[in-house]
Design an enzyme around this catalytic site. Structure first.
Site, PDB file in Angstrom:
ATOM      1  N   GLY A 140      37.440  32.116  29.583  1.00 11.70           N
ATOM      2  CA  GLY A 140      37.889  33.320  30.296  1.00 11.70           C
ATOM      3  C   GLY A 140      39.225  33.095  30.967  1.00 11.70           C
ATOM      4  O   GLY A 140      39.569  33.786  31.945  1.00 11.70           O
ATOM      5  N   THR A 168      27.361  36.859  39.891  1.00 11.37           N
ATOM      6  CA  THR A 168      27.914  38.083  40.474  1.00 11.37           C
ATOM      7  C   THR A 168      26.958  38.792  41.425  1.00 11.37           C
ATOM      8  O   THR A 168      25.724  38.761  41.239  1.00 11.37           O
ATOM      9  CB  THR A 168      28.292  39.060  39.331  1.00 11.37           C
ATOM     10  N   GLU A 227      26.429  41.801  41.353  1.00 16.55           N
ATOM     11  CA  GLU A 227      25.718  42.831  40.590  1.00 16.55           C
ATOM     12  C   GLU A 227      24.253  42.451  40.372  1.00 16.55           C
ATOM     13  O   GLU A 227      23.412  43.318  40.154  1.00 16.55           O
ATOM     14  CB  GLU A 227      26.397  43.054  39.237  1.00 16.55           C
ATOM     15  N   TYR A 287      24.918  44.403  32.023  1.00 14.41           N
ATOM     16  CA  TYR A 287      25.806  43.345  32.537  1.00 14.41           C
ATOM     17  C   TYR A 287      25.034  42.464  33.525  1.00 14.41           C
ATOM     18  O   TYR A 287      25.043  41.237  33.437  1.00 14.41           O
ATOM     19  CB  TYR A 287      27.016  43.983  33.233  1.00 14.41           C
ATOM     20  N   LYS A 313      23.696  38.527  33.427  1.00 14.15           N
ATOM     21  CA  LYS A 313      24.173  37.557  34.427  1.00 14.15           C
ATOM     22  C   LYS A 313      23.007  36.890  35.162  1.00 14.15           C
ATOM     23  O   LYS A 313      23.103  35.737  35.568  1.00 14.15           O
ATOM     24  CB  LYS A 313      25.118  38.249  35.420  1.00 14.15           C
TER      25      LYS A 313
HETATM   26  P1  NAP Z   1      38.127  39.621  33.234  1.00 11.62           P
HETATM   27  O1  NAP Z   1      39.487  39.811  33.804  1.00 11.62           O
HETATM   28  O2  NAP Z   1      37.477  40.720  32.494  1.00 11.62           O
HETATM   29  O3  NAP Z   1      38.202  38.337  32.274  1.00 11.62           O
HETATM   30  C1  NAP Z   1      37.140  38.004  31.389  1.00 11.62           C
HETATM   31  C2  NAP Z   1      37.587  36.851  30.520  1.00 11.62           C
HETATM   32  O4  NAP Z   1      36.521  36.515  29.608  1.00 11.62           O
HETATM   33  C3  NAP Z   1      38.811  37.176  29.638  1.00 11.62           C
HETATM   34  O5  NAP Z   1      39.604  36.016  29.547  1.00 11.62           O
HETATM   35  C4  NAP Z   1      38.177  37.489  28.290  1.00 11.62           C
HETATM   36  O6  NAP Z   1      39.028  37.278  27.191  1.00 11.62           O
HETATM   37  C5  NAP Z   1      37.069  36.429  28.285  1.00 11.62           C
HETATM   38  N1  NAP Z   1      36.011  36.689  27.312  1.00 11.62           N
HETATM   39  C6  NAP Z   1      35.293  37.821  27.128  1.00 11.62           C
HETATM   40  N2  NAP Z   1      34.388  37.643  26.139  1.00 11.62           N
HETATM   41  C7  NAP Z   1      34.560  36.376  25.680  1.00 11.62           C
HETATM   42  C8  NAP Z   1      33.957  35.610  24.655  1.00 11.62           C
HETATM   43  N3  NAP Z   1      32.966  36.096  23.911  1.00 11.62           N
HETATM   44  N4  NAP Z   1      34.377  34.332  24.466  1.00 11.62           N
HETATM   45  C9  NAP Z   1      35.396  33.815  25.213  1.00 11.62           C
HETATM   46  N5  NAP Z   1      36.016  34.500  26.181  1.00 11.62           N
HETATM   47  C10 NAP Z   1      35.595  35.755  26.416  1.00 11.62           C
HETATM   48  O7  NAP Z   1      37.102  39.157  34.373  1.00 11.62           O
HETATM   49  P2  NAP Z   1      37.394  38.489  35.804  1.00 11.62           P
HETATM   50  O8  NAP Z   1      37.472  39.568  36.807  1.00 11.62           O
HETATM   51  O9  NAP Z   1      38.477  37.494  35.659  1.00 11.62           O
HETATM   52  O10 NAP Z   1      36.011  37.752  36.069  1.00 11.62           O
HETATM   53  C11 NAP Z   1      35.794  36.405  35.667  1.00 11.62           C
HETATM   54  C12 NAP Z   1      34.292  36.131  35.607  1.00 11.62           C
HETATM   55  O11 NAP Z   1      33.724  36.350  36.880  1.00 11.62           O
HETATM   56  C13 NAP Z   1      33.520  37.019  34.653  1.00 11.62           C
HETATM   57  O12 NAP Z   1      32.476  36.254  34.115  1.00 11.62           O
HETATM   58  C14 NAP Z   1      32.954  38.117  35.535  1.00 11.62           C
HETATM   59  O13 NAP Z   1      31.782  38.650  34.962  1.00 11.62           O
HETATM   60  C15 NAP Z   1      32.681  37.325  36.794  1.00 11.62           C
HETATM   61  N6  NAP Z   1      32.734  38.062  38.048  1.00 11.62           N
HETATM   62  C16 NAP Z   1      33.823  38.827  38.367  1.00 11.62           C
HETATM   63  C17 NAP Z   1      33.887  39.469  39.587  1.00 11.62           C
HETATM   64  C18 NAP Z   1      35.084  40.293  39.984  1.00 11.62           C
HETATM   65  O14 NAP Z   1      34.965  41.084  40.929  1.00 11.62           O
HETATM   66  N7  NAP Z   1      36.244  40.105  39.353  1.00 11.62           N
HETATM   67  C19 NAP Z   1      32.823  39.312  40.501  1.00 11.62           C
HETATM   68  C20 NAP Z   1      31.754  38.518  40.162  1.00 11.62           C
HETATM   69  C21 NAP Z   1      31.722  37.881  38.946  1.00 11.62           C
HETATM   70  P3  NAP Z   1      40.020  38.457  26.637  1.00 11.62           P
HETATM   71  O15 NAP Z   1      41.270  38.330  27.460  1.00 11.62           O
HETATM   72  O16 NAP Z   1      40.191  38.083  25.210  1.00 11.62           O
HETATM   73  O17 NAP Z   1      39.295  39.758  26.860  1.00 11.62           O
HETATM   74  O1  F7E Z   2      33.417  49.831  39.890  1.00 12.07           O
HETATM   75  C1  F7E Z   2      32.829  53.301  40.882  1.00 12.07           C
HETATM   76  C2  F7E Z   2      31.775  52.636  40.040  1.00 12.07           C
HETATM   77  O2  F7E Z   2      34.160  48.966  37.667  1.00 12.07           O
HETATM   78  C3  F7E Z   2      33.283  49.846  41.296  1.00 12.07           C
HETATM   79  C4  F7E Z   2      33.209  43.701  37.947  1.00 12.07           C
HETATM   80  O3  F7E Z   2      34.243  42.771  38.211  1.00 12.07           O
HETATM   81  O4  F7E Z   2      32.536  43.709  40.237  1.00 12.07           O
HETATM   82  C5  F7E Z   2      32.967  44.537  39.183  1.00 12.07           C
HETATM   83  O5  F7E Z   2      31.985  45.507  38.875  1.00 12.07           O
HETATM   84  C6  F7E Z   2      32.622  51.137  41.733  1.00 12.07           C
HETATM   85  C7  F7E Z   2      31.345  51.499  40.964  1.00 12.07           C
HETATM   86  O6  F7E Z   2      33.504  47.350  39.529  1.00 12.07           O
HETATM   87  C8  F7E Z   2      35.236  54.862  38.656  1.00 12.07           C
HETATM   88  O7  F7E Z   2      30.722  53.550  39.731  1.00 12.07           O
HETATM   89  C9  F7E Z   2      34.091  55.442  40.403  1.00 12.07           C
HETATM   90  O8  F7E Z   2      30.379  51.943  41.860  1.00 12.07           O
HETATM   91  O9  F7E Z   2      35.609  48.574  39.704  1.00 12.07           O
HETATM   92  P1  F7E Z   2      34.256  48.703  39.131  1.00 12.07           P
HETATM   93  P2  F7E Z   2      31.963  46.955  39.539  1.00 12.07           P
HETATM   94  O10 F7E Z   2      31.151  47.813  38.674  1.00 12.07           O
HETATM   95  O11 F7E Z   2      31.568  46.860  40.966  1.00 12.07           O
HETATM   96  C10 F7E Z   2      31.317  42.990  39.992  1.00 12.07           C
HETATM   97  C11 F7E Z   2      31.016  42.132  41.190  1.00 12.07           C
HETATM   98  C12 F7E Z   2      31.350  42.248  38.714  1.00 12.07           C
HETATM   99  O12 F7E Z   2      30.711  41.210  38.571  1.00 12.07           O
HETATM  100  C13 F7E Z   2      31.953  42.937  37.547  1.00 12.07           C
HETATM  101  O13 F7E Z   2      32.317  42.000  36.538  1.00 12.07           O
HETATM  102  O14 F7E Z   2      33.528  52.213  41.474  1.00 12.07           O
HETATM  103  N1  F7E Z   2      33.780  54.123  40.130  1.00 12.07           N
HETATM  104  N2  F7E Z   2      34.944  55.895  39.520  1.00 12.07           N
HETATM  105  C14 F7E Z   2      34.485  53.746  39.056  1.00 12.07           C
HETATM  106  N3  F7E Z   2      34.562  52.553  38.406  1.00 12.07           N
HETATM  107  C15 F7E Z   2      35.403  52.467  37.345  1.00 12.07           C
HETATM  108  N4  F7E Z   2      35.507  51.294  36.698  1.00 12.07           N
HETATM  109  N5  F7E Z   2      36.136  53.540  36.919  1.00 12.07           N
HETATM  110  C16 F7E Z   2      36.075  54.762  37.541  1.00 12.07           C
HETATM  111  O15 F7E Z   2      36.755  55.724  37.123  1.00 12.07           O
END
Ligand code: NAP
Ligand code: F7E
Length: 347
Positions: A8, A132, A134, A157, A161
């Site tokens: 990632g 996460t 979530e 999702y 996880k």
């Molecule tokens: P992101 O920007 O969507 O990055 C996801 C990464 O995973 C990208 O590099 C993507 O590659 C790669 N990937 C997807 N499918 C893959 C596969 N089958 N094999 C290898 N690589 C793959 O997510 P992020 O926000 O950096 O989050 C990083 C991790 O933390 C994720 O696991 C996410 O679920 C978790 N997480 C995120 C948050 C948050 O708020 N950001 C919170 C809690 C947990 P491509 O560039 O090719 O798409």
């Molecule tokens: O949505 C609402 C939506 O997609 C936040 C991922 O990084 O954090 C992320 O998941 C909220 C939700 O993030 C739109 O319904 C309204 O309640 O930005 P989001 P997420 O679903 O919280 C967790 C911790 C992860 O682990 C995940 O990988 O916003 N919402 N209107 C919307 N969300 C999106 N995307 N787009 C809308 O137009």
């Protein structure tokens, strides 16, 4: 020199974690998926920002759904630390692609753990799983959510996880691996993917201000999220991996805000009222919503000594500032293209 292997690496957290590891002197190895167009924009940016470190980042093709490929890469590289950030990370998309999400987010983790188990027979290796908030499901009676809160996943999702979380704990207990889960609440940045709500909002505010966009379509504005800054959160990932014993930690700010508050705050920073541009579109609602996330990061504070450095208002400001620059460049490009088109029409 320590070697880290990051899946990632092309994502938001991949950028910030790689930057941190380079600053700490690591050699960083990553896998990227083979795609017809390049997805390495963030890592290319990092190489431009830190040219003196560029030769310490190496990438090769790989996919976490390819178990044999992962074992080969891990056994060849023999990293000291492995960070599994790879995931299909969009919650709404996971309802449309549940089987793929399960495969990347749950089986991908298991595939990597098998590789870690093999390598660990040869040399010690540490494993981080990107878990996460979530997984908690956000039912109001569970607030604030801590390491003790029961999981109640409300999307494909999140169910995937939860499986990955338990695989990680099970490999720790069954094989004595140094394997830990960071249970991270939402963390954002100017490098956040453009279809997550925060970045969608800050880009829209900036583009509307520049006259490049006329409205913003969103779904549920009432959901509450505990939003932090990605640069702060990757420090917690690294700290977990430096402990004497592996464990699981909630990483959060402890403060939550609604999507509506984020919207109000971002638009007011550019001098606009969001209500003049907002359209509610059913397609952005989810079959099951996670209503209220607010983390209790006291274990991370007490054991790791980790605390967030950036609050909600600073986060909104830095994202809006960045996207105003992006929109100004887009505007300039539009103007130049307009002039070229005008000249071509004249000819
Ligand atoms: P992101 O920007 O969507 O990055 C996801 C990464 O995973 C990208 O590099 C993507 O590659 C790669 N990937 C997807 N499918 C893959 C596969 N089958 N094999 C290898 N690589 C793959 O997510 P992020 O926000 O950096 O989050 C990083 C991790 O933390 C994720 O696991 C996410 O679920 C978790 N997480 C995120 C948050 C948050 O708020 N950001 C919170 C809690 C947990 P491509 O560039 O090719 O798409
Ligand atoms: O949505 C609402 C939506 O997609 C936040 C991922 O990084 O954090 C992320 O998941 C909220 C939700 O993030 C739109 O319904 C309204 O309640 O930005 P989001 P997420 O679903 O919280 C967790 C911790 C992860 O682990 C995940 O990988 O916003 N919402 N209107 C919307 N969300 C999106 N995307 N787009 C809308 O137009």
């Amino acid at each position: 020199m320590k070697r880290a292997f990051v899946t990632g690496i092309t994502g938001q957290d991949g950028y910030y974690l790689t930057r941190l590891l380079l600053e700490k002197g690591y050699d960083v190895q990553g896998i990227v998926r083979r795609t017809s167009s390049m997805t390495r924009r963030r890592i290319d940016q990092l190489k431009d920002e830190m040219p003196e470190c560029a030769d310490r980042i190496t990438m090769q093709y790989g996919d976490v759904t390819d178990a044999a490929g992962l074992i080969r890469v891990v056994m060849e590289l023999e990293p000291d630390e492995i960070y599994n950030l790879a995931a299909q990370s969009h919650v709404r998309v996971s309802f449309d692609k549940p089987a793929y999400t399960q495969s990347a987010n749950a089986d991908g983790c298991l595939n990597l753990l098998e590789a870690v188990r093999l390598l660990n027979q040869r040399k010690p290796v540490r494993f981080y799983q990107a878990s996460t908030s979530e997984m908690f499901g956000g039912l109001p009676e569970t607030v604030p959510q801590s390491e003790q809160t029961r999981f109640h996943p409300r999307s494909p999702y999140a169910t995937a996880k939860v499986a990955a979380f338990h695989h990680t704990v099970n490999y720790r207990e069954a094989y004595g691996l140094f394997a830990c889960n960071g249970i991270l609440f939402n963390h954002e940045s100017p490098l956040r993917g453009e279809n997550f709500v925060t970045r969608k909002i800050t880009l829209a505010a900036a583009r509307i201000k520049e006259g490049l966009q006329s409205e913003l379509s969103l779904g549920n504005l009432d959901a509450l999220r505990d939003w932090g800054y990605a640069a702060d959160y990757v420090e917690a990932m690294w700290m977990m991996m430096q402990q004497d014993d592996p464990d699981d930690f909630v990483i959060a700010t402890g403060v939550s805000h609604s999507v509506r508050e984020f919207l109000e705050e971002a638009f007011s920073r550019v001098g606009l009222d969001y209500q003049d541009y907002l359209r509610i579109d059913q397609k952005y609602f989810r079959p099951t919503e996670v209503e209220q996330l607010c983390g209790d990061p006291s274990k991370a504070r007490d054991v790791l000594g980790w605390e967030p450095k950036t609050d909600f208002y600073q986060l909104v400001q830095l994202m809006v500032d960045h996207d105003c620059e992006v929109a100004k460049h887009e505007r300039l490009y539009e103007d130049i293209r307009g002039q070229v088109e005008a000249r071509e029409t004249w000819r």
